[in-house]
Design a protein around this motif. Sequence first.
Motif, PDB file in Angstrom:
ATOM      1  N   ARG A  48       0.783  -1.288  -0.681  1.00 57.43           N
ATOM      2  CA  ARG A  48      -0.091   0.015  -0.245  1.00 57.43           C
ATOM      3  C   ARG A  48       0.621   1.195   0.287  1.00 57.43           C
ATOM      4  NH1 ARG A  48      -5.369   0.903   3.563  1.00 57.43           N
ATOM      5  NH2 ARG A  48      -6.793   2.308   2.513  1.00 57.43           N
TER       6      ARG A  48
ATOM      7  N   ALA B  52      -5.691   9.657   7.919  1.00 53.00           N
ATOM      8  CA  ALA B  52      -4.508   8.102   7.422  1.00 53.00           C
ATOM      9  C   ALA B  52      -3.576   7.922   7.906  1.00 53.00           C
ATOM     10  CB  ALA B  52      -5.020   8.096   5.782  1.00 53.00           C
TER      11      ALA B  52
ATOM     12  N   ARG C 169      -0.996   4.097   7.532  1.00 50.27           N
ATOM     13  CA  ARG C 169      -1.960   3.185   6.938  1.00 50.27           C
ATOM     14  C   ARG C 169      -0.503   2.746   5.430  1.00 50.27           C
ATOM     15  NH1 ARG C 169      -7.618   5.423   5.164  1.00 50.27           N
ATOM     16  NH2 ARG C 169      -8.540   5.866   7.769  1.00 50.27           N
ATOM     17  N   PHE C 170       0.377   2.842   5.185  1.00 51.35           N
ATOM     18  CA  PHE C 170       0.712   3.077   4.370  1.00 51.35           C
ATOM     19  C   PHE C 170       2.642   2.141   4.205  1.00 51.35           C
ATOM     20  CE2 PHE C 170      -2.163   6.771   3.378  1.00 51.35           C
ATOM     21  CZ  PHE C 170      -2.693   6.217   2.297  1.00 51.35           C
TER      22      PHE C 170
ATOM     23  N   LYS D 118       3.482   2.832   7.684  1.00 51.07           N
ATOM     24  CA  LYS D 118       2.910   1.897   9.098  1.00 51.07           C
ATOM     25  C   LYS D 118       4.229   1.991   9.863  1.00 51.07           C
ATOM     26  CE  LYS D 118       0.278  -0.999   6.997  1.00 51.07           C
ATOM     27  NZ  LYS D 118      -0.572  -1.670   5.769  1.00 51.07           N
TER      28      LYS D 118
END
Length: 249
Positions: A62, A122, A125-126, A153
């Motif tokens: 992601r 967000a 999240r990545f 993340k």
Amino acid sequence: MRVRQGPLDNRPKKNVDPEELAKFASLAPIWWDRNGAFKALHDINGLRVGYINARAPLAGRRVLDLGCGGGILSEAMAALGASVTGIDAGEEPLAVAKLHLKESGVEVDYRLATAEQFAGEAAGRFDVVTCMELLEHVPEPGSIVAACGRLAKPGGDVFFATLNRNPKSFLFAIVGAELLLRLVKQGTHSYSRFIKPCELKGWSQACGLEFQDLTGLHYNPFTRRYTLGGNAHVNYLMHFRKPPPLTEA
């Protein structure tokens, strides 16, 4: 005296420069012209993607492309199997990016947002966060760096690309690239906003990112080719990693 706001400053802000937004909005219709104003971005894109993919394999990951513009990097990462979200503060470049998806056939989730706004929505999240050629166009680059740290993340990778600030970079990036060789449109960059690697490293470490690598990006005017490696006197890329969570013994 030149003062930059660090990543630990929590004052509310809208970290965009209206003149910069207007500049790139005016160029949006030719974003995907490989011989136009963004030719240099097209020419270096394979090197950027290769560097990122070698250090943080993209397939199945992601990925957030922060300051995605018309989507040159976003599409290339998506083509390698990443699930890519691209954000930008400019409506016109994003419209071009969305339109180009119909031609390329890849999938990218484009959103209108600043880094700080999106970090509030967000955070964590990545797997991979990329911030390429953005820091030198905003009033407070340290704030962008901090947002990148929040968006990644634990264990995730963060990549930056920007321009060093020294007499050589002024000669090569402003005089050479803009005025003489016309590799980029005149006025694209402001030398006062160039960033020393030690500044970028300091902002990144202050928000908990761990330094992994620094490499230079070079242009040979005789062969008209770009290469990665060696000194970081002018253009450079930096790789950081957000520490993974601690595990109990």
